[in-house]
Design a protein around this motif. Structure first.
Motif, PDB file in Angstrom:
ATOM      1  N   MET A 152       0.852  -1.177   0.000  1.00  0.00           N
ATOM      2  CA  MET A 152       0.000   0.000   0.000  1.00  0.00           C
ATOM      3  C   MET A 152       0.886   1.224   0.000  1.00  0.00           C
ATOM      4  SD  MET A 152      -3.451  -0.869   0.804  1.00  0.00           S
ATOM      5  CE  MET A 152      -3.548  -0.794  -0.877  1.00  0.00           C
TER       6      MET A 152
ATOM      7  N   SER B  77       1.986   3.633   1.647  1.00  0.00           N
ATOM      8  CA  SER B  77       2.053   4.247   2.965  1.00  0.00           C
ATOM      9  C   SER B  77       2.897   5.501   2.948  1.00  0.00           C
ATOM     10  CB  SER B  77       2.618   3.241   3.958  1.00  0.00           C
ATOM     11  OG  SER B  77       3.937   2.911   3.556  1.00  0.00           O
TER      12      SER B  77
ATOM     13  N   ASP C 276       1.513   9.016   3.624  1.00  0.00           N
ATOM     14  CA  ASP C 276       1.262   9.603   4.937  1.00  0.00           C
ATOM     15  C   ASP C 276       2.272  10.686   5.267  1.00  0.00           C
ATOM     16  OD1 ASP C 276       0.263   6.431   6.342  1.00  0.00           O
ATOM     17  OD2 ASP C 276      -0.902   8.043   5.450  1.00  0.00           O
TER      18      ASP C 276
ATOM     19  N   ASP D   4      -4.650  20.090   0.444  1.00  0.00           N
ATOM     20  CA  ASP D   4      -4.494  20.026   1.896  1.00  0.00           C
ATOM     21  C   ASP D   4      -3.463  21.062   2.295  1.00  0.00           C
ATOM     22  OD1 ASP D   4      -3.136  17.524   4.153  1.00  0.00           O
ATOM     23  OD2 ASP D   4      -4.578  19.136   4.498  1.00  0.00           O
TER      24      ASP D   4
ATOM     25  N   PHE E 145      -2.619  19.274   7.095  1.00  0.00           N
ATOM     26  CA  PHE E 145      -3.258  18.782   8.309  1.00  0.00           C
ATOM     27  C   PHE E 145      -3.354  17.280   8.320  1.00  0.00           C
ATOM     28  CE2 PHE E 145      -5.334  19.891  12.084  1.00  0.00           C
ATOM     29  CZ  PHE E 145      -6.400  19.033  12.288  1.00  0.00           C
ATOM     30  N   HIS E 146      -3.487  16.714   7.120  1.00  0.00           N
ATOM     31  CA  HIS E 146      -3.710  15.280   7.067  1.00  0.00           C
ATOM     32  C   HIS E 146      -2.483  14.514   6.621  1.00  0.00           C
ATOM     33  CE1 HIS E 146      -7.847  16.009   7.865  1.00  0.00           C
ATOM     34  NE2 HIS E 146      -7.944  16.811   6.846  1.00  0.00           N
TER      35      HIS E 146
ATOM     36  N   HIS F 255       0.084  14.697  13.324  1.00  0.00           N
ATOM     37  CA  HIS F 255      -0.551  16.018  13.331  1.00  0.00           C
ATOM     38  C   HIS F 255      -1.838  15.958  14.117  1.00  0.00           C
ATOM     39  CE1 HIS F 255       1.102  19.133  10.519  1.00  0.00           C
ATOM     40  NE2 HIS F 255       2.034  18.222  10.561  1.00  0.00           N
ATOM     41  N   GLY F 256      -2.087  16.970  14.984  1.00  0.00           N
ATOM     42  CA  GLY F 256      -3.347  16.999  15.709  1.00  0.00           C
ATOM     43  C   GLY F 256      -3.384  16.022  16.861  1.00  0.00           C
ATOM     44  N   HIS F 257      -2.338  15.215  17.016  1.00  0.00           N
ATOM     45  CA  HIS F 257      -2.329  14.302  18.165  1.00  0.00           C
ATOM     46  C   HIS F 257      -1.579  14.964  19.306  1.00  0.00           C
ATOM     47  CE1 HIS F 257      -3.409  10.299  16.223  1.00  0.00           C
ATOM     48  NE2 HIS F 257      -3.615  11.220  15.320  1.00  0.00           N
ATOM     49  N   THR F 258      -2.139  16.087  19.756  1.00  0.00           N
ATOM     50  CA  THR F 258      -1.459  16.790  20.839  1.00  0.00           C
ATOM     51  C   THR F 258      -1.529  15.951  22.096  1.00  0.00           C
ATOM     52  OG1 THR F 258      -2.490  18.730  19.878  1.00  0.00           O
ATOM     53  CG2 THR F 258      -1.247  19.039  21.902  1.00  0.00           C
ATOM     54  N   ILE F 259      -0.397  15.812  22.731  1.00  0.00           N
ATOM     55  CA  ILE F 259      -0.378  15.079  23.986  1.00  0.00           C
ATOM     56  C   ILE F 259      -0.476  16.111  25.092  1.00  0.00           C
ATOM     57  CG2 ILE F 259       0.903  13.479  25.412  1.00  0.00           C
ATOM     58  CD1 ILE F 259       2.232  12.433  22.942  1.00  0.00           C
TER      59      ILE F 259
ATOM     60  N   ASP G 118      -7.862  20.742  19.688  1.00  0.00           N
ATOM     61  CA  ASP G 118      -8.459  20.010  18.584  1.00  0.00           C
ATOM     62  C   ASP G 118      -8.702  20.889  17.370  1.00  0.00           C
ATOM     63  OD1 ASP G 118     -10.822  17.484  19.768  1.00  0.00           O
ATOM     64  OD2 ASP G 118      -8.691  17.424  19.229  1.00  0.00           O
ATOM     65  N   ASN G 119      -9.188  20.240  16.340  1.00  0.00           N
ATOM     66  CA  ASN G 119      -9.815  20.906  15.208  1.00  0.00           C
ATOM     67  C   ASN G 119     -10.916  21.846  15.730  1.00  0.00           C
ATOM     68  OD1 ASN G 119     -11.107  21.596  12.874  1.00  0.00           O
ATOM     69  ND2 ASN G 119     -11.497  19.500  12.197  1.00  0.00           N
TER      70      ASN G 119
ATOM     71  N   LEU H 277     -13.493  22.884  14.600  1.00  0.00           N
ATOM     72  CA  LEU H 277     -14.870  22.503  14.239  1.00  0.00           C
ATOM     73  C   LEU H 277     -15.562  21.829  15.406  1.00  0.00           C
ATOM     74  CD1 LEU H 277     -17.108  22.200  12.156  1.00  0.00           C
ATOM     75  CD2 LEU H 277     -16.040  20.095  11.383  1.00  0.00           C
ATOM     76  N   ASN H 278     -14.823  21.061  16.203  1.00  0.00           N
ATOM     77  CA  ASN H 278     -15.435  20.409  17.354  1.00  0.00           C
ATOM     78  C   ASN H 278     -15.964  21.440  18.330  1.00  0.00           C
ATOM     79  OD1 ASN H 278     -14.706  17.960  16.294  1.00  0.00           O
ATOM     80  ND2 ASN H 278     -12.852  17.753  17.512  1.00  0.00           N
TER      81      ASN H 278
ATOM     82  N   SER I  47      -6.686   8.799   5.017  1.00  0.00           N
ATOM     83  CA  SER I  47      -5.625   8.353   5.908  1.00  0.00           C
ATOM     84  C   SER I  47      -6.248   8.023   7.249  1.00  0.00           C
ATOM     85  CB  SER I  47      -4.588   9.462   6.109  1.00  0.00           C
ATOM     86  OG  SER I  47      -5.196  10.536   6.796  1.00  0.00           O
TER      87      SER I  47
ATOM     88  N   GLN J 281      -5.480   9.463   9.945  1.00  0.00           N
ATOM     89  CA  GLN J 281      -5.734  10.739  10.607  1.00  0.00           C
ATOM     90  C   GLN J 281      -7.116  11.275  10.241  1.00  0.00           C
ATOM     91  OE1 GLN J 281      -3.829  12.520  12.831  1.00  0.00           O
ATOM     92  NE2 GLN J 281      -5.485  14.003  12.895  1.00  0.00           N
ATOM     93  N   ASP J 282      -7.450  11.143   8.943  1.00  0.00           N
ATOM     94  CA  ASP J 282      -8.784  11.560   8.504  1.00  0.00           C
ATOM     95  C   ASP J 282      -9.867  10.798   9.241  1.00  0.00           C
ATOM     96  OD1 ASP J 282      -8.745  12.474   4.973  1.00  0.00           O
ATOM     97  OD2 ASP J 282      -7.913  13.416   6.773  1.00  0.00           O
TER      98      ASP J 282
ATOM     99  N   TRP K  17     -18.729  14.303  18.517  1.00  0.00           N
ATOM    100  CA  TRP K  17     -19.199  15.594  19.007  1.00  0.00           C
ATOM    101  C   TRP K  17     -20.620  15.863  18.551  1.00  0.00           C
ATOM    102  CZ3 TRP K  17     -17.960  18.546  22.818  1.00  0.00           C
ATOM    103  CH2 TRP K  17     -16.655  18.502  23.333  1.00  0.00           C
TER     104      TRP K  17
ATOM    105  N   GLN L 192      -1.243   7.476  24.119  1.00  0.00           N
ATOM    106  CA  GLN L 192      -0.355   8.223  23.230  1.00  0.00           C
ATOM    107  C   GLN L 192       1.109   7.955  23.526  1.00  0.00           C
ATOM    108  OE1 GLN L 192      -2.084  12.031  24.197  1.00  0.00           O
ATOM    109  NE2 GLN L 192      -2.835  12.311  22.121  1.00  0.00           N
TER     110      GLN L 192
ATOM    111  N   TYR M 231      -5.767   5.333  18.882  1.00  0.00           N
ATOM    112  CA  TYR M 231      -6.492   5.306  20.163  1.00  0.00           C
ATOM    113  C   TYR M 231      -7.868   5.932  19.997  1.00  0.00           C
ATOM    114  CZ  TYR M 231      -4.492   9.995  20.197  1.00  0.00           C
ATOM    115  OH  TYR M 231      -4.118  11.259  19.857  1.00  0.00           O
TER     116      TYR M 231
END
Lengths: 251, 225
Positions: free
Chosen positions: A1, A3, A6, A14, A18-19, A24-28, A96-97, A99-100, B26, B28-29, B39, B101, B197
């Motif tokens: 595939m 990969s 990614d 994009d 972001f994607h 990305h977006g996986h803030t700890i 987060d995004n 939009l949430n 992906s 992530q999407d 939400w 994470q 996760y």
């Protein structure tokens, strides 16, 4: 595939990339923040209970009457702060995004509309507007005596189809069919249930004499204090006078 | 990397090879879409409870004494304890996302189980010390109301609101606990980790909402005077 896509660079589809990244977006969220937020939530809980208990104590020992809305306003403010903390940090709306967050705020606005319009309606249920004061009749607007005239289908002349008195029958000649309707029969009621009374929140259709409208003199009890026979006591001179008793306006 | 299985139906996935449904570009999407979907669902849950809150507001405005009297039958200490339990459980499930994470497997498992334990404690306290004593004394909703020492003719309205609001909330606690148990089961099989996760995130959001509702229910029911 494929990969390797990614890790591709930001593309035209994009622009913020972001994607394209795995993380990305996986803030700890830092552990320190979680502990601090939990501590703040617990502290606010203690605060709201303490304020509530203090208010009771103040009201009882100093005999001060604190209005209800103060209690509600303070409690709801603290609850809102707690809720915002949970939403921002525990539910990670801050990281987060956006939009949430927009979805959540929309939900709160929908609730606000729900509560707001309901409150507006409830608060003005028994309001009498100036332009409708002329239609307000003592005892309500149900079953006003009237005479109804319709055209007879065969002879094409006016026919008085009935005098709709408060308890009398209506006789209708419509296309040769005679329907006799008792006024009381037209209304839904249950034999065993008491007739429900109208309130400011809901008006109910009634049939029959409006209680107390056809005034009897309360003094005409022959000295017994017995008003059981007052229904027919003053029938000779039935007048509707605005006495003390029946000028009682709407609640 | 040729062994990546992008079939979402595969049950033996390890977090290192998180597939994604083919209609997403992906993983992530897929994660973002799952979160947005959750939400949206939470919005419907809030509106469900908003019906109860508006009913509370209306009846409280109409019968303030009945509500004040009824509230005196509630013990703020049990309510406060339940609030603290739920807040801590919210903290542990937020921590569990961090565990996933950072691939802290044992902490992840512990935190998820601790959250379920808090949920159970909440339900046990609610039933043992609140619902059952009250029900047996006759403080019941609506037509079932049977308490002989009621000081106000509308107290059954208060009890209806109390049982409805806390009952539906308790049902959500049970549902949330079941969700987290299911997620824990997958976590202990190694399904979740730094790259995947989503399940923990989504169950966590539900749990935080349950907590959020209680944060508002507690002062409105227990702290009126």
């Amino acid at each position: 595939m494929a990969s390797h896509n990614d890790h591709a660079e930001a593309s035209a589809l994009d622009p913020h990339g972001f994607h394209s990244g795995e993380h990305h977006g996986h803030t700890i969220v830092p552990f320190r923040i979680l502990v601090l937020v939990l501590g703040a939530l617990l502290a606010f809980t203690v605060l709201t209970v303490a304020l509530s208990r203090a208010e009771v104590w103040v009201a009882e020992s100093m005999n001060v009457h604190i209005p209800q809305w103060v209690n509600v306003a303070i409690a709801m403010s603290i609850a809102t702060v707690k809720g915002v903390l949970v939403a921002l940090y525990f539910m990670q709306l801050r990281y987060d995004n956006p939009l949430n967050a927009v979805i959540f705020l929309f939900c709160i606005c929908a609730f606000g509309i729900f509560l707001g319009f309901t409150a507006l309606d409830m608060a003005n249920r028994d309001r009498i507007n100036q332009w409708e004061t002329g239609e307000i009749v003592l005892g309500g607007t149900g079953n006003i005596p009237r005479t109804t005239v319709v055209k007879d289908a065969t002879t094409d002349e006016g026919v008085m189809i009935g005098q709709d008195t408060v308890v009398g029958p209506i006789v209708m000649h419509v296309k040769g069919r005679i329907d006799v309707l008792e006024a009381a029969d037209r209304l839904p009621k249950h034999k065993d249930k008491p007739v429900p009374q109208s309130t400011a929140n809901q008006s109910r259709v009634r049939a029959g004499f409006t209680p107390g409208l056809f005034a009897f003199s309360p003094k005409d009890d022959h000295g017994h204090g017995d008003h059981a026979h007052d229904d027919h006591a003053g029938e000779e001179d039935v007048t509707i006078e605005p006495t003390e008793k029946n000028t009682e306006g709407p609640r | 990397m040729a062994s990546i299985d992008t079939s979402a139906a595969s049950k033996e996935q390890h977090w290192e090879h998180p597939g994604h449904a083919p209609h997403f570009r992906s993983h992530q999407d897929e994660f973002d879409a799952c979160k947005i979907g959750m939400w949206l669902f939470l919005t419907t849950e809030v509106l469900l409870f908003s019906g109860l809150f508006v009913a509370y507001a209306i009846f409280r405005m109409q019968h303030p004494e009945a509500f004040a009297n009824g509230s005196h039958h509630l013990d703020w200490r049990w309510g406060g304890l339940n609030t603290i339990i739920l807040l801590i459980s919210s903290g542990t499930i937020a921590w569990s996302i961090r565990n996933a994470q950072l691939n802290q497997r044992r902490l992840l498992s512990f935190n998820l189980l601790f959250t379920v334990a808090c949920a159970l404690a909440f339900i046990v306290i609610k039933f043992t010390f609140e619902y059952i004593p009250k029900w047996t004394e006759g403080k019941r909703p609506g037509v079932l109301f049977d308490y002989p020492y009621a000081e106000n003719p509308y107290e059954h309205v208060w009890w209806s609101i109390y049982y409805c609001a806390t009952g539906i909330h308790a049902a959500h606690v049970v549902i949330g606990a079941a969700l987290i148990l299911w997620v824990w089961n997958k976590a202990r099989k190694g399904f979740y980790g730094p790259k995947h996760y989503t399940g923990i995130e989504v169950a966590g959001l539900y749990w935080h909402l349950v907590d959020l509702i209680w944060i508002f229910l507690f002062p409105l029911l227990y702290l009126i005077h």
